[in-house]
Scaffold this motif. Structure first.
Motif, mmCIF file in Angstrom:
data_model
loop_
_atom_site.group_PDB
_atom_site.id
_atom_site.type_symbol
_atom_site.label_atom_id
_atom_site.label_comp_id
_atom_site.label_asym_id
_atom_site.label_seq_id
_atom_site.Cartn_x
_atom_site.Cartn_y
_atom_site.Cartn_z
ATOM 1 N N THR A 1 -1.964 8.630 1.498
ATOM 2 C CA THR A 1 -2.724 9.512 0.604
ATOM 3 C C THR A 1 -4.192 9.083 0.576
ATOM 4 O OG1 THR A 1 -2.534 8.217 -1.463
ATOM 5 C CG2 THR A 1 -0.682 9.653 -0.892
ATOM 6 N N GLY B 1 -5.038 13.496 -2.239
ATOM 7 C CA GLY B 1 -4.874 13.392 -3.685
ATOM 8 C C GLY B 1 -5.097 11.968 -4.144
ATOM 9 N N ASN B 2 -5.226 11.799 -5.465
ATOM 10 C CA ASN B 2 -5.542 10.498 -6.044
ATOM 11 C C ASN B 2 -4.313 9.581 -6.088
ATOM 12 O OD1 ASN B 2 -7.360 8.723 -7.355
ATOM 13 N ND2 ASN B 2 -6.527 9.324 -9.353
ATOM 14 N N ASP C 1 -0.663 10.603 -6.947
ATOM 15 C CA ASP C 1 -0.535 12.002 -7.376
ATOM 16 C C ASP C 1 0.192 12.928 -6.394
ATOM 17 O OD1 ASP C 1 -1.737 11.289 -9.684
ATOM 18 O OD2 ASP C 1 -3.639 12.368 -9.334
ATOM 19 N N PRO C 2 -0.066 12.814 -5.081
ATOM 20 C CA PRO C 2 0.609 13.766 -4.178
ATOM 21 C C PRO C 2 2.107 13.477 -3.975
ATOM 22 C CG PRO C 2 -1.344 12.795 -3.140
ATOM 23 C CD PRO C 2 -1.032 11.980 -4.338
#
Ligand code: GLN
Length: 289
Positions: free
Chosen positions: A148, A176-177, A180-181
């Motif tokens: 990520t 994404g952070n 998060d993903p």
């Protein structure tokens, strides 16, 4: 393409070094842009009568060298190439230039997962150029990897790097952070690894200009004490890790004890701070319960 005698080339090199800079940087520039490796350069000392094929002519190469000397821009951003372990990676100023000390992460993980038959799911949080995740996916074709990054540009670079360094398909990239993903991977991760931004604010202000002026701030600065992102990653890890899943985080030279404490506060066990090649407590590892 340009053909030049080894003798002329050696004179050219001497002239460049007389202007400033160091030999390693010049050799890296020659390797990345003219396609002449260190091994070939060393060979020239013995076979000085040889002719050389360069991918770029010496005038152009000199322009790049002058730019490096005048601005302190890292060679890797000039050439768009960084060598890390056995990988040749595309880099831009949207990703950190992968560091030699980070290479050890791959050996540490090989030491934890000794059974080569074991199929695991791993995640590299904040993958940048993709260095860690690509090395792990290549070394372990039966592992399932996820990488990520908060920056879509980094994800594009990392995906290209994976495609250019392998013909495998065991690594997926998500923008994404941090975690998060990974909503669909809750409780399924065997191993999470991260080299997050960990430089404290006051240290960031006085970083060498080749780092501060060129490398992405969001890949370096970790807040007031450097621990903001490390803390966030550890806090959310229990949602995504399997029981007994591993978390490995790279940290700044003096953060080992504090990072260990954060692991323990979040109910990790077997927590250890491991040293890098310089004897610095650079990596903190632990298992979720
Ligand atoms: N080790 C890098 C440096 O010293 C920092 C990398 C990071 O913040 N993750 O420049």
């Amino acid at each position: 393409m340009c053909v030049i005698s080894a003798e002329k080339f050696s004179l050219w090199k001497k002239k460049q070094i007389s202007k400033g800079g160091d030999n390693n940087s010049l050799d890296l520039l020659i390797d990345s842009l003219a396609g002449l490796s260190n091994k070939e350069l060393n060979l020239l000392k013995i076979k000085s009568e040889k002719n050389l094929n360069l991918k770029l002519n010496l005038d152009l190469l000199e322009l790049f060298w002058d730019k490096h000397l005048n601005t302190s821009i890292p060679i890797q951003y000039l050439s768009g190439i960084s060598f890390w372990r056995n990988l040749k990676l595309e880099v831009s100023n949207r990703v950190l230039i992968p560091r030699p000390e980070t290479e050890l992460i791959i050996e540490i993980i090989a030491g934890i997962f000794k059974n080569k038959e074991e199929k695991i799911t791993f995640v590299d949080l904040g993958t940048g150029s993709g260095a860690i995740s690509i090395a792990l996916a290549l070394a372990n074709p039966n592992w399932n990897g996820i990488a990520t990054d908060i920056d879509k540009n980094a994800i594009d670079i990392a995906s290209r790097n994976f495609a250019n360094n392998s013909n495998q398909s065991n690594l997926k990239f998500y923008n994404g952070n941090w975690w998060d993903p990974l909503a669909t991977y809750k409780g399924e991760i065997d191993l999470a690894v991260a080299n997050p931004p960990y430089i404290p604010q006051d240290t960031y202000e006085v970083l060498p200009i080749e780092v501060k002026n060129f490398e992405p701030k969001n890949a370096l600065l970790g807040g007031e004490e450097g621990l903001d992102h490390i803390h966030e990653i550890i806090q959310h890890a229990p949602i995504y890790l399997k029981q007994k899943g591993w978390l490995l985080i790279e940290n700044h030279f003096d953060q080992g004890d504090r990072v260990k404490q954060l692991f323990l506060e979040n109910r990790f066990t077997s927590v250890k701070v491991l040293k890098d090649f310089s004897g610095i407590g650079r990596f903190t590892i632990g298992r979720y319960k």
